[in-house]
Scaffold this motif. Structure first.
Motif, short mmCIF file in Angstrom:
data_model
loop_
_atom_site.label_atom_id
_atom_site.label_comp_id
_atom_site.label_asym_id
_atom_site.label_seq_id
_atom_site.Cartn_x
_atom_site.Cartn_y
_atom_site.Cartn_z
N GLU A 121 7.00 -36.55 -19.24
CA GLU A 121 6.96 -35.35 -20.05
C GLU A 121 5.97 -34.33 -19.51
OE1 GLU A 121 8.36 -32.84 -22.81
OE2 GLU A 121 9.12 -34.86 -22.36
N GLU A 122 4.89 -34.81 -18.90
CA GLU A 122 3.90 -33.89 -18.34
C GLU A 122 4.52 -33.03 -17.24
OE1 GLU A 122 -0.37 -33.98 -15.93
OE2 GLU A 122 0.43 -35.81 -16.84
N GLY A 123 5.29 -33.68 -16.37
CA GLY A 123 5.95 -32.94 -15.29
C GLY A 123 7.00 -31.97 -15.84
N THR A 125 6.98 -30.49 -18.76
CA THR A 125 6.29 -29.36 -19.38
C THR A 125 5.83 -28.36 -18.34
OG1 THR A 125 5.54 -30.77 -21.21
CG2 THR A 125 4.36 -28.70 -20.85
N GLU A 126 5.29 -28.89 -17.23
CA GLU A 126 4.85 -28.00 -16.16
C GLU A 126 6.04 -27.28 -15.52
OE1 GLU A 126 1.91 -28.06 -12.28
OE2 GLU A 126 2.94 -29.91 -12.84
N GLY A 127 7.15 -28.00 -15.39
CA GLY A 127 8.35 -27.40 -14.82
C GLY A 127 8.87 -26.26 -15.67
N LEU A 128 8.84 -26.44 -16.99
CA LEU A 128 9.29 -25.38 -17.90
C LEU A 128 8.39 -24.16 -17.77
CD1 LEU A 128 10.16 -27.46 -21.09
CD2 LEU A 128 11.74 -26.46 -19.43
N ARG A 129 7.12 -24.40 -17.54
CA ARG A 129 6.18 -23.29 -17.38
C ARG A 129 6.49 -22.52 -16.09
NH1 ARG A 129 3.99 -19.40 -16.92
NH2 ARG A 129 1.84 -18.75 -17.38
N ILE A 130 6.85 -23.25 -15.05
CA ILE A 130 7.21 -22.58 -13.79
C ILE A 130 8.49 -21.76 -13.97
CG2 ILE A 130 8.00 -23.01 -11.42
CD1 ILE A 130 6.09 -25.41 -11.34
N LEU A 131 9.49 -22.33 -14.66
CA LEU A 131 10.72 -21.58 -14.90
C LEU A 131 10.44 -20.30 -15.68
CD1 LEU A 131 13.29 -24.39 -15.85
CD2 LEU A 131 13.12 -23.13 -13.70
#
Length: 690
Positions: A121-123, A125-131
């Motif tokens: 989930e941590e990855g 969440t970070e991926g959504l932030r990048i998108l």
């Protein structure tokens, strides 16, 4: 001031999370979202990391013209590195920054999402932030062609990787749309109209041409209408066995292409399910071809654009240019179904100004524009009427829904009946309303006209009261009736004349003229009138009423068709055809039954040698005007009366092309369209003889 200062221990690259602040050679950089460290191997060099061992300058170079196509932080000069750090330390949306700096920032985000995210989930969440960050960059810099394309594809792949549904709104077939369509096919869901349009358009070579961009929104809207009509809630495509492989080309340097295997069906393997959608795109394009020509023309006008707009796309919104005219039309028709209006009000309201004349093409454009606004006029050149005169009047009426734009088979016959009826009813001291009511009732009884044509007949009747048709023209038209219909036609005329209980001598003379034109014995008129006045009707040859289809077919046989085909068929058929179709040249009652004058080998039906010679003189005139004096001189040389000669030429022209050849008084205006038709007819006759 140079902010560079040495550091002692270079650290390997690491990801700086969003929101974190770091110090680079004494300069604090807030916001995170990039790699920081000194690359130690080839793998590290792909990270587009900020190397803190490299000096930078505080003198910015925001334009960044020397960055090149694939910029690398290590390859920048001091000023460019200082500018990039200033961009990272800002809100990262400056409009003046060179796109190379934006790409350098994007390279790090791209690598992090596709190769560097942690599991769980941590990855995610970070991926959504990048998108979210890339979507924000796209809003500010997406207009740059290259960045817009790379960022769009990155978002499509990133959303697929993270299982995030994406918004698909583009007209062009994109990677995001491809994925979305494959997902819908896999779930046995109906394709949305937007997806179906983008997919089908991508498979239609002509539709991808930029020449269609001027009507691209209309094509999409019309496709959506057709798609809903054909497939209701949408087309469901059965998924195939082949799986879709996504191919993503990295924006960053030296990374190449990323291949992602999916469980989605490969919807591009078979185009068979798409053939109905391709056909809908082509149909929409065909309907919008006229509008495309108008918008691409240098001479396009709001009226031409309105007239070219397909009816399903017109909607209820009146364009601002035409609102004043629509207001006037609404007021004129508030209390009545038809109203008389000056032609000039319509031409001015449609942006045509005050033309000296209206040819068939101009009249058709005006009529089509009015139709787009929900109105119609009489006369209508498409419904066997002449072109309106700019300084005259027309009759306006509201156009019923789904009204036809071309006349039905029976309309021409009904129109002829109406014109003849009015000629009879108008011979008293004033037009008798009871006779007109009988005429309209007879037309409704004999011809099953649709509602729109019934309203058009009512409007045409009002126009005829203002602009009566000459008896000569009516006689020529009546002669086209087949023998089986002539008795029935005469019976209706008698019924109209006797409707008010009184038949004037003038009405009797008109009926006698019609009898002669119908090749019936005029001596029968008194007895037939008496029979009609007591409720009877003349005995018809066919034993029944008028046959609208037979009449309409006969009236549709124009003079040009008859004159050309008569020379192909055998001699007996030629004589029979000429007897039915060629109007006799004289318009006086005494000569109605006289034999036609022998004409030259190249001739127009209804014109004798003298009038043919005059016609040839007209065809030789340069331009579209002829002075009255020159016209009278030409007539005098041939022994013709000018007014009668003009009427004869117009009668022949009307029979052949549906419009008069000569209009106006001084000068005489020549109808280019009719002149071309007459010239073509004579040319066709010459070719047949050769």
């Amino acid at each position: 001031m140079d902010l560079a200062s040495p550091i002692r221990q270079p650290a390997p690259p690491r990801w700086i999370p969003f929101g974190e602040t770091v110090s680079i050679r004494g300069q604090e950089i807030a916001g995170g979202g990039f790699y920081l460290g000194t690359p130690r191997n080839y793998q590290d060099s792909r990270l587009a990391a900020v190397d803190p061992t490299l000096a930078f300058s505080g003198q910015a170079d925001w334009r960044g013209e020397g960055l090149g196509y694939w910029p690398r932080y290590a390859g920048l000069n001091d000023r460019e590195r200082g500018t990039f750090l200033a961009f990272l330390n800002s809100e990262r949306r400056a409009a003046t920054v060179g796109i190379g700096y934006v790409f350098l920032y994007f390279y790090g985000l791209e690598y992090r999402l596709l190769r560097g995210l942690a599991a769980g989930e941590e990855g995610r969440t970070e991926g959504l932030r990048i998108l979210s960050e890339v979507a924000r960059l796209q809003q500010h810099y997406g207009s740059h062609g290259s960045f817009g394309s790379y960022s769009q594809k990155f978002l499509a792949v990133g959303r697929f990787k993270l299982g995030v549904p994406g918004d698909v709104t583009d007209n062009d077939w994109s990677l995001a749309q491809h994925i979305k369509a494959a997902q819908m096919v896999m779930r046995h869901q109906a394709l949305s109209a937007d997806l179906a349009f983008a997919w089908a358009q991508a498979l239609t070579d002509e539709a991808r041409s930029t020449t269609w961009d001027v009507v691209r929104p209309e094509i999409k809207t019309r496709f959506g209408q057709l798609y809903a009509q054909r497939f209701g809630q949408g087309l469901i495509i059965k998924p195939g066995r082949s799986k879709l492989t996504l191919s993503y080309r990295w924006a960053g340097p030296e990374v190449g292409t990323e291949t992602i295997q999916t469980d989605l069906p490969d919807i591009t393997r078979s185009q068979a399910p798409m053939r109905p959608l391709i056909a809908l795109v082509q149909q929409a394009m065909g309907e919008l071809e006229a509008l495309r020509r108008v918008r691409r023309s240098k001479n396009g006008t709001p009226m031409a654009e309105l007239a070219a707009m397909p009816e399903p796309l017109r909607g209820n919104q009146v364009p601002p240019t035409f609102r004043a005219l629509v207001s006037d039309l609404d007021a004129a028709l508030a209390q009545q179904t038809v109203a008389v209006m000056a032609t000039s009000r319509l031409t001015q309201g449609c942006g045509m100004g005050a033309p000296e004349r209206l040819g068939k093409r101009e009249a058709t454009s005006l009529i089509q524009a009015l139709e787009a606004l929900g109105f119609a006029i009489e006369p209508d050149v498409r419904f066997h009427g002449p072109s309106p005169t700019p300084d005259g009047h027309v009759v306006v009426f509201r156009l019923p829904n789904q009204a036809a734009r071309t006349p039905s088979a029976a309309y021409a016959a009904a129109l002829l009946m109406l014109q003849a009826a009015l000629a009879v009813a108008g011979q008293g001291s004033e037009i008798n309303q009871s006779e007109l009511d009988v005429a309209v009732a007879a037309i409704e009884r004999q011809f099953a006209l649709p509602e729109s044509e019934q309203r058009r007949i009512e409007a045409h009747l009002r126009w005829l009261q203002l602009n009566p048709v000459t008896l000569a023209r009516l006689e020529n038209r009546v002669r086209l009736l087949p023998a089986s219909e002539r008795e029935a036609f005469a019976g209706v005329l008698l019924e109209i004349a006797a409707a008010d209980g009184h038949v004037s001598p003038a009405e009797i003379r008109v009926i006698e003229r019609f009898y002669r034109a119908l090749e019936l014995d005029p001596a029968r008129v008194p007895a037939d009138l008496h029979h009609a006045s007591v409720g009877g009707r003349p005995k018809t040859a066919a034993g029944g009423g008028l046959n609208a289809d037979v009449i309409a077919q006969k009236l549709a046989e124009t003079g040009r068709v008859q004159s050309v085909l008569a020379q192909i068929f055998n001699e007996a058929e030629s004589a029979a055809t000429a007897e039915i179709s060629s109007p006799t040249p004289s318009v006086t009652p005494a000569s109605v039954s006289a034999a036609p004058v022998e004409g030259p080998s190249d001739s127009i039906p209804g014109l004798d040698d003298e009038h043919m010679a005059l016609l040839e003189r007209v065809l030789e005139v340069a331009g579209d005007q002829w002075s009255r004096a020159d016209f009278e001189a030409a007539c005098d040389a041939l022994g013709l009366l000018p007014d009668g000669a003009a009427e004869m030429l117009n009668e022949a022209a009307f029979s052949l092309a549906g419009e008069p050849l000569l209009e106006g008084d001084d000068p005489l205006y020549m109808n280019d369209y009719v002149r071309d038709q007459l010239a073509q007819t004579l040319s066709d006759q010459k070719k047949l003889r050769l």
